[in-house]
Write an enzyme that holds these catalytic residues in place. Sequence first.
Site, PDB file in Angstrom:
ATOM      1  N   TYR A 152     -38.712  -0.645 -19.915  1.00 46.26           N
ATOM      2  CA  TYR A 152     -38.052  -1.738 -20.473  1.00 46.26           C
ATOM      3  C   TYR A 152     -39.207  -1.390 -21.528  1.00 46.26           C
ATOM      4  O   TYR A 152     -38.584  -1.565 -22.802  1.00 46.26           O
ATOM      5  CB  TYR A 152     -38.221  -2.807 -19.685  1.00 46.26           C
ATOM      6  CG  TYR A 152     -37.854  -3.913 -20.335  1.00 46.26           C
ATOM      7  CD1 TYR A 152     -36.373  -3.649 -21.063  1.00 46.26           C
ATOM      8  CD2 TYR A 152     -38.423  -5.269 -20.848  1.00 46.26           C
ATOM      9  CE1 TYR A 152     -35.381  -4.166 -22.137  1.00 46.26           C
ATOM     10  CE2 TYR A 152     -37.968  -6.196 -21.968  1.00 46.26           C
ATOM     11  CZ  TYR A 152     -35.970  -6.091 -22.439  1.00 46.26           C
ATOM     12  OH  TYR A 152     -35.781  -6.746 -23.489  1.00 46.26           O
ATOM     13  N   PRO A 182     -37.257 -10.844 -29.496  1.00 42.88           N
ATOM     14  CA  PRO A 182     -37.943 -13.055 -28.044  1.00 42.88           C
ATOM     15  C   PRO A 182     -38.442 -12.191 -27.239  1.00 42.88           C
ATOM     16  O   PRO A 182     -38.377 -11.278 -27.401  1.00 42.88           O
ATOM     17  CB  PRO A 182     -35.778 -13.110 -27.713  1.00 42.88           C
ATOM     18  CG  PRO A 182     -35.469 -12.073 -28.634  1.00 42.88           C
ATOM     19  CD  PRO A 182     -35.694 -10.571 -29.464  1.00 42.88           C
ATOM     20  N   THR A 187     -31.714 -16.070 -19.963  1.00 44.13           N
ATOM     21  CA  THR A 187     -30.495 -15.801 -20.123  1.00 44.13           C
ATOM     22  C   THR A 187     -29.723 -14.571 -18.417  1.00 44.13           C
ATOM     23  O   THR A 187     -30.655 -15.492 -17.136  1.00 44.13           O
ATOM     24  CB  THR A 187     -29.823 -14.628 -21.216  1.00 44.13           C
ATOM     25  OG1 THR A 187     -31.021 -13.371 -20.534  1.00 44.13           O
ATOM     26  CG2 THR A 187     -30.098 -15.125 -22.535  1.00 44.13           C
TER      27      THR A 187
HETATM   28  P1  NDP Z   1     -27.424 -10.843 -20.243  1.00 44.90           P
HETATM   29  O1  NDP Z   1     -28.111  -9.994 -19.161  1.00 44.90           O
HETATM   30  O2  NDP Z   1     -27.548 -12.157 -20.104  1.00 44.90           O
HETATM   31  O3  NDP Z   1     -26.416  -9.928 -21.580  1.00 44.90           O
HETATM   32  C1  NDP Z   1     -26.483  -8.827 -21.620  1.00 44.90           C
HETATM   33  C2  NDP Z   1     -25.443  -8.734 -22.764  1.00 44.90           C
HETATM   34  O4  NDP Z   1     -25.264  -7.279 -23.039  1.00 44.90           O
HETATM   35  C3  NDP Z   1     -23.971  -9.094 -21.436  1.00 44.90           C
HETATM   36  O5  NDP Z   1     -22.861  -9.096 -22.621  1.00 44.90           O
HETATM   37  C4  NDP Z   1     -23.744  -7.116 -21.215  1.00 44.90           C
HETATM   38  O6  NDP Z   1     -22.073  -7.279 -21.545  1.00 44.90           O
HETATM   39  C5  NDP Z   1     -24.520  -6.636 -22.152  1.00 44.90           C
HETATM   40  N1  NDP Z   1     -24.314  -4.716 -22.239  1.00 44.90           N
HETATM   41  C6  NDP Z   1     -25.191  -4.949 -21.090  1.00 44.90           C
HETATM   42  N2  NDP Z   1     -25.011  -3.311 -21.360  1.00 44.90           N
HETATM   43  C7  NDP Z   1     -23.891  -3.205 -21.496  1.00 44.90           C
HETATM   44  C8  NDP Z   1     -23.010  -1.603 -22.020  1.00 44.90           C
HETATM   45  N3  NDP Z   1     -23.258  -0.445 -21.596  1.00 44.90           N
HETATM   46  N4  NDP Z   1     -22.332  -1.559 -22.537  1.00 44.90           N
HETATM   47  C9  NDP Z   1     -22.323  -3.220 -22.991  1.00 44.90           C
HETATM   48  N5  NDP Z   1     -22.641  -3.921 -22.504  1.00 44.90           N
HETATM   49  C10 NDP Z   1     -23.542  -4.375 -22.245  1.00 44.90           C
HETATM   50  O7  NDP Z   1     -29.541 -10.751 -21.355  1.00 44.90           O
HETATM   51  P2  NDP Z   1     -30.091 -11.264 -22.950  1.00 44.90           P
HETATM   52  O8  NDP Z   1     -29.093 -12.176 -23.431  1.00 44.90           O
HETATM   53  O9  NDP Z   1     -30.944 -11.824 -22.676  1.00 44.90           O
HETATM   54  O10 NDP Z   1     -29.900  -9.752 -23.568  1.00 44.90           O
HETATM   55  C11 NDP Z   1     -29.067  -9.681 -24.497  1.00 44.90           C
HETATM   56  C12 NDP Z   1     -30.114  -8.779 -25.745  1.00 44.90           C
HETATM   57  O11 NDP Z   1     -31.562  -9.632 -25.506  1.00 44.90           O
HETATM   58  C13 NDP Z   1     -31.061  -6.989 -24.676  1.00 44.90           C
HETATM   59  O12 NDP Z   1     -31.071  -6.297 -25.263  1.00 44.90           O
HETATM   60  C14 NDP Z   1     -32.250  -7.794 -23.907  1.00 44.90           C
HETATM   61  O13 NDP Z   1     -33.281  -6.442 -23.653  1.00 44.90           O
HETATM   62  C15 NDP Z   1     -32.472  -8.398 -25.572  1.00 44.90           C
HETATM   63  N6  NDP Z   1     -33.539  -9.096 -24.692  1.00 44.90           N
HETATM   64  C16 NDP Z   1     -33.735 -10.534 -24.073  1.00 44.90           C
HETATM   65  C17 NDP Z   1     -34.999 -10.927 -23.657  1.00 44.90           C
HETATM   66  C18 NDP Z   1     -34.919 -12.656 -22.883  1.00 44.90           C
HETATM   67  O14 NDP Z   1     -35.645 -12.403 -22.149  1.00 44.90           O
HETATM   68  N7  NDP Z   1     -33.493 -12.350 -21.863  1.00 44.90           N
HETATM   69  C19 NDP Z   1     -36.039 -12.084 -24.608  1.00 44.90           C
HETATM   70  C20 NDP Z   1     -36.468 -10.173 -25.743  1.00 44.90           C
HETATM   71  C21 NDP Z   1     -34.998  -9.609 -26.192  1.00 44.90           C
HETATM   72  P3  NDP Z   1     -21.390  -6.444 -20.112  1.00 44.90           P
HETATM   73  O15 NDP Z   1     -22.157  -6.978 -18.836  1.00 44.90           O
HETATM   74  O16 NDP Z   1     -20.350  -7.845 -20.129  1.00 44.90           O
HETATM   75  O17 NDP Z   1     -21.052  -5.072 -20.198  1.00 44.90           O
HETATM   76  C1  8X3 Z   2     -37.244  -9.450 -22.634  1.00 51.48           C
HETATM   77  C2  8X3 Z   2     -39.016 -10.355 -22.767  1.00 51.48           C
HETATM   78  O1  8X3 Z   2     -41.059 -10.532 -21.433  1.00 51.48           O
HETATM   79  O2  8X3 Z   2     -39.163 -10.339 -20.103  1.00 51.48           O
HETATM   80  O3  8X3 Z   2     -37.243  -8.536 -23.441  1.00 51.48           O
HETATM   81  O4  8X3 Z   2     -39.897  -8.372 -21.491  1.00 51.48           O
HETATM   82  S1  8X3 Z   2     -39.432  -9.977 -21.396  1.00 51.48           S
END
Ligand code: NDP
Ligand code: 8X3
Length: 251
Positions: A152, A182, A187
């Site tokens: 990841y 972030p 989430t």
């Molecule tokens: P969620 O799981 O709440 O949301 C993930 C979103 O990505 C969903 O809307 C999902 O939609 C979509 N998604 C995942 N795989 C696919 C795919 N193959 N095709 C299309 N859509 C896809 O997580 P977050 O909101 O937290 O994550 C969003 C982004 O933020 C990610 O890139 C994550 O790595 C990043 N992030 C998150 C952090 C955290 O701590 N939460 C911190 C740092 C970065 P659906 O399932 O409908 O396809």
């Molecule tokens: C998501 C935040 O710290 O879980 O990218 O990797 S962490």
Amino acid sequence: MNKIALVTGATSGIGEACARKLAVNGYNMIITGRRAERLDALAQELSALGVGVITLEFDVRDREAATAAIQSLPPEWQEIDVLVNNAGGALGLEPEYEGNYEDWDTMIDTNIKGLLTMTRLIVPGMVKRDRGHVVNIGSVAGDAAYANGNVYCATKSAVKALSDGLRIDVAHTSVRVTNIKPGLVETNFSVIRFHGDKERADNVYKGIQPLTGEDIAETVYFAVSAPAHVQVAEILVLATHQANGSTIVRR
Ligand code: NDP
Ligand code: 8X3
């Protein structure tokens, strides 16, 4: 016509919050994800704000589906001003030598190749129009690996490299590129990382007040709404008792 923003992964978490924030600020929205019913519900909510909304249901790993989805947009909707490459996530938290091949492929195909596909489809139009903004959702995980984060973390390091590379490649245009990184955001991220184990997911946020999707949407909008001569290249946003990907003080 108002400006147009496309957010991938708008069905949950950070993407959903970004879609709301942009719509509230008058953007016509293209919202994408795999779950049609969630897209439809959000479309209804955003339409009530008086902006135009189009939903596109596709998997960012499927290049043909992504291409067909973008080509299906009415010509005036293809002039996308803001692309938020958000779709992605983590699967598993194990030592690299014990990781699951399928989880690795899913993360690499979604977080790196999916982001690249969307960039490849949408940025040529931005370059041609000499206008646009790409916001990639990276992570603190891309700055340095943390224990068991291996693949990841590697995908989010790739997001940093791809953001930096794109910024160089569009520097002759007015297109801007931002990498939002972030820290802990509560989430559905951890539920998915732990394959549905809600209790394990909840433990990630125990003893610390995590960020919310809305907090991240604020930073995305800060970058997008900066004056045209200002390119916010990166923003690292952490929870207050978090110092980096590994140092989290729980009280
Ligand atoms: P969620 O799981 O709440 O949301 C993930 C979103 O990505 C969903 O809307 C999902 O939609 C979509 N998604 C995942 N795989 C696919 C795919 N193959 N095709 C299309 N859509 C896809 O997580 P977050 O909101 O937290 O994550 C969003 C982004 O933020 C990610 O890139 C994550 O790595 C990043 N992030 C998150 C952090 C955290 O701590 N939460 C911190 C740092 C970065 P659906 O399932 O409908 O396809
Ligand atoms: C998501 C935040 O710290 O879980 O990218 O990797 S962490």
